[in-house]
Motif scaffolding. Structure first.
Motif, PDB file in Angstrom:
ATOM      1  N   ASP A 158       1.741  16.435  -1.721  1.00  0.00           N
ATOM      2  CA  ASP A 158       1.411  17.231  -0.531  1.00  0.00           C
ATOM      3  C   ASP A 158       0.284  16.618   0.293  1.00  0.00           C
ATOM      4  N   ALA A 159      -0.138  15.409  -0.038  1.00  0.00           N
ATOM      5  CA  ALA A 159      -1.232  14.772   0.710  1.00  0.00           C
ATOM      6  C   ALA A 159      -0.803  14.525   2.163  1.00  0.00           C
ATOM      7  N   SER A 160      -1.633  14.979   3.104  1.00  0.00           N
ATOM      8  CA  SER A 160      -1.265  14.859   4.521  1.00  0.00           C
ATOM      9  C   SER A 160      -2.408  14.397   5.413  1.00  0.00           C
ATOM     10  N   ARG A 161      -3.639  14.379   4.889  1.00  0.00           N
ATOM     11  CA  ARG A 161      -4.798  13.991   5.700  1.00  0.00           C
ATOM     12  C   ARG A 161      -5.317  12.629   5.228  1.00  0.00           C
ATOM     13  N   VAL A 162      -5.435  11.705   6.173  1.00  0.00           N
ATOM     14  CA  VAL A 162      -5.764  10.321   5.843  1.00  0.00           C
ATOM     15  C   VAL A 162      -7.080   9.915   6.496  1.00  0.00           C
ATOM     16  N   ALA A 163      -7.926   9.241   5.735  1.00  0.00           N
ATOM     17  CA  ALA A 163      -9.087   8.539   6.285  1.00  0.00           C
ATOM     18  C   ALA A 163      -8.752   7.058   6.281  1.00  0.00           C
ATOM     19  N   LEU A 164      -8.973   6.399   7.405  1.00  0.00           N
ATOM     20  CA  LEU A 164      -8.641   4.988   7.529  1.00  0.00           C
ATOM     21  C   LEU A 164      -9.863   4.207   7.964  1.00  0.00           C
ATOM     22  N   VAL A 206       1.756   4.084   4.889  1.00  0.00           N
ATOM     23  CA  VAL A 206       1.421   5.376   4.273  1.00  0.00           C
ATOM     24  C   VAL A 206       2.201   6.504   4.933  1.00  0.00           C
ATOM     25  N   CYS A 207       2.346   6.438   6.247  1.00  0.00           N
ATOM     26  CA  CYS A 207       3.080   7.488   6.972  1.00  0.00           C
ATOM     27  C   CYS A 207       4.565   7.496   6.633  1.00  0.00           C
ATOM     28  N   LYS A 208       5.077   6.399   6.096  1.00  0.00           N
ATOM     29  CA  LYS A 208       6.486   6.355   5.698  1.00  0.00           C
ATOM     30  C   LYS A 208       6.740   7.051   4.360  1.00  0.00           C
ATOM     31  N   VAL A 209       5.691   7.209   3.539  1.00  0.00           N
ATOM     32  CA  VAL A 209       5.903   7.781   2.205  1.00  0.00           C
ATOM     33  C   VAL A 209       5.233   9.148   2.018  1.00  0.00           C
ATOM     34  N   ARG A 210       4.453   9.585   2.979  1.00  0.00           N
ATOM     35  CA  ARG A 210       3.859  10.915   2.935  1.00  0.00           C
ATOM     36  C   ARG A 210       3.927  11.536   4.332  1.00  0.00           C
ATOM     37  N   ARG A 211       3.982  12.850   4.392  1.00  0.00           N
ATOM     38  CA  ARG A 211       4.042  13.559   5.676  1.00  0.00           C
ATOM     39  C   ARG A 211       2.623  13.716   6.224  1.00  0.00           C
ATOM     40  N   THR A 218       0.834  -1.202   0.000  1.00  0.00           N
ATOM     41  CA  THR A 218       0.000   0.000   0.000  1.00  0.00           C
ATOM     42  C   THR A 218       0.869   1.251   0.000  1.00  0.00           C
ATOM     43  N   ALA A 219       1.971   1.214   0.730  1.00  0.00           N
ATOM     44  CA  ALA A 219       2.893   2.357   0.762  1.00  0.00           C
ATOM     45  C   ALA A 219       3.491   2.621  -0.612  1.00  0.00           C
ATOM     46  N   VAL A 220       3.880   1.563  -1.327  1.00  0.00           N
ATOM     47  CA  VAL A 220       4.439   1.737  -2.668  1.00  0.00           C
ATOM     48  C   VAL A 220       3.397   2.353  -3.597  1.00  0.00           C
ATOM     49  N   GLY A 221       2.164   1.852  -3.535  1.00  0.00           N
ATOM     50  CA  GLY A 221       1.110   2.439  -4.355  1.00  0.00           C
ATOM     51  C   GLY A 221       0.874   3.898  -4.021  1.00  0.00           C
ATOM     52  N   THR A 222       0.879   4.227  -2.738  1.00  0.00           N
ATOM     53  CA  THR A 222       0.677   5.616  -2.298  1.00  0.00           C
ATOM     54  C   THR A 222       1.826   6.496  -2.754  1.00  0.00           C
ATOM     55  N   LYS A 223       3.039   5.998  -2.685  1.00  0.00           N
ATOM     56  CA  LYS A 223       4.209   6.764  -3.119  1.00  0.00           C
ATOM     57  C   LYS A 223       4.082   7.200  -4.569  1.00  0.00           C
ATOM     58  N   TYR A 224       3.573   6.322  -5.419  1.00  0.00           N
ATOM     59  CA  TYR A 224       3.509   6.606  -6.853  1.00  0.00           C
ATOM     60  C   TYR A 224       2.204   7.251  -7.294  1.00  0.00           C
TER      61      TYR A 224
END
Length: 337
Positions: free
Chosen positions: A138-144, A158-163, A127-133
């Motif tokens: 600038d995405a910083s707000r997450v719904a989980l 996700v927190c590892k690839v976006r702030r 999921t992190a790899v998909g989010t990275k690409y």
């Protein structure tokens, strides 16, 4: 040969190390330098009215990393039914999951690893790899959506690839979502707050992560913000219709139709399993197979990425893959040597 246990995996395999390993494996797959067979599953008819036997086999080889792996699970599942879903719940004492790691140059068995912790981390890393690409830089707000093992590892990834600065988590259980919010706020050092409804969770989110065991869509796609990235970890199969009365679909048709770009882990798996989310778009003529990119193609630069700032992107993390297990298990093995 090294035999590892769950506690050792927790010490050896970190998200920081797993993400680049999984990314490398997908890159090599996209360049046709790694090899993956579709996931194979056996599900028996129910016995004793509510139990079903389940076997899961996932092979793959990544010669560029010098390894191959086979993930195999054997389990008895209890079919749990409630108002809006029928799901299979593992009984702890009736589950055995292993990863066999091989040397792709000598053919020798390098390690046998339990798959519970490792599998959660490799899903979160994917999921992190998909989010990275795919997510906006600038995405910083997450719904989980979800509050279990997969929700924890997917959020961490996700927190590892976006702030990430804010997370809104929804789970049907108020206690679970509050406990999750408290735990992950402390662990990640960011604001994680429980949402009282799916609509509240999605409101204002730039990344939406679905990491649940639900059978039905968990949020209304009409509420997605322009420019959002959505990730779903459901990898259902055609056995669900026979055993549970319907195919699993974690995101709704509206989300699928609003998505400007849809990326799968594997098109072949989606075809074999007749996965509901992909089938919904095909049946309505909203997509053809050639319009679904694969994550390996995206990472290798063979498929287009985010179309624009306001585009909605969707990563269907739709199957476990042997290359993921090879990459993740290799990290743990190399550290254990």
């Amino acid at each position: 040969m090294i035999l590892l246990n769950e506690e050792e995996i927790k010490e050896l395999l970190t998200m920081d190390e797993c993400i680049p390993a999984v990314e490398q494996a997908f890159n090599l797959l996209g360049q046709e330098q790694a090899y993956n067979l579709p996931r194979g599953r056996i599900r028996t008819e129910p016995f004793e009215e509510k139990y079903s036997y389940w076997m899961n086999c996932i092979p793959g080889a990544v010669p560029g990393m010098g390894v191959a792996a086979l993930r195999i699970d054997s389990a008895v599942q209890e079919l749990v039914r409630n108002a809006n879903r029928t799901r299979g719940a593992h009984r702890d004492y009736r589950y055995c999951g292993l990863v066999l790691l091989f040397d792709s140059r000598s053919g020798l068995l390098l390690s046998i690893l339990p798959d519970f912790t490792l599998s959660g981390i490799r899903v979160g890393a994917t999921t992190a790899v998909g989010t990275k690409y795919l997510a906006r830089e600038d995405a910083s707000r997450v719904a989980l959506f979800g509050s279990g093992k997969q929700a924890r590892t997917n959020l961490e990834g996700v927190c590892k690839v976006r702030r990430v600065t804010r997370v809104s988590v929804f789970s049907p259980s108020p206690i679970h979502r509050e406990e999750f919010a408290n735990e992950m706020s402390e662990r990640l050092g960011i604001e994680v707050r429980p949402a009282t409804s799916p609509d509240e969770a999605v409101r204002g989110a730039e990344i939406v992560v679905c990491a649940t065991n639900a059978m039905l869509p968990v949020f209304d796609g009409r509420n997605l913000e322009p420019g959002s990235h959505v990730a779903s970890i459901v990898g259902g199969d055609k056995h669900d219709l026979r055993l549970r009365g319907r195919l699993r679909q974690e995101v709704d048709d509206t989300t699928l139709e609003r998505s400007d770009l849809v990326v799968l882990n594997s098109r072949e798996q989606a075809k074999l399993d007749e996965q509901a989310d992909v089938a919904a778009l095909l049946k309505k003529g909203k997509r053809n197979w050639e319009e679904f990119s694969e994550l390996g193609e995206l990472v290798a630069g063979k498929a287009r990425g985010r179309p624009g700032a306001d585009a909605i992107t969707l990563h269907l993390n739709n199957t476990g893959m042997g290359i993921q297990f090879a990459a993740a298990a290799s990290v743990a093995y190399q550290k254990a040597k």
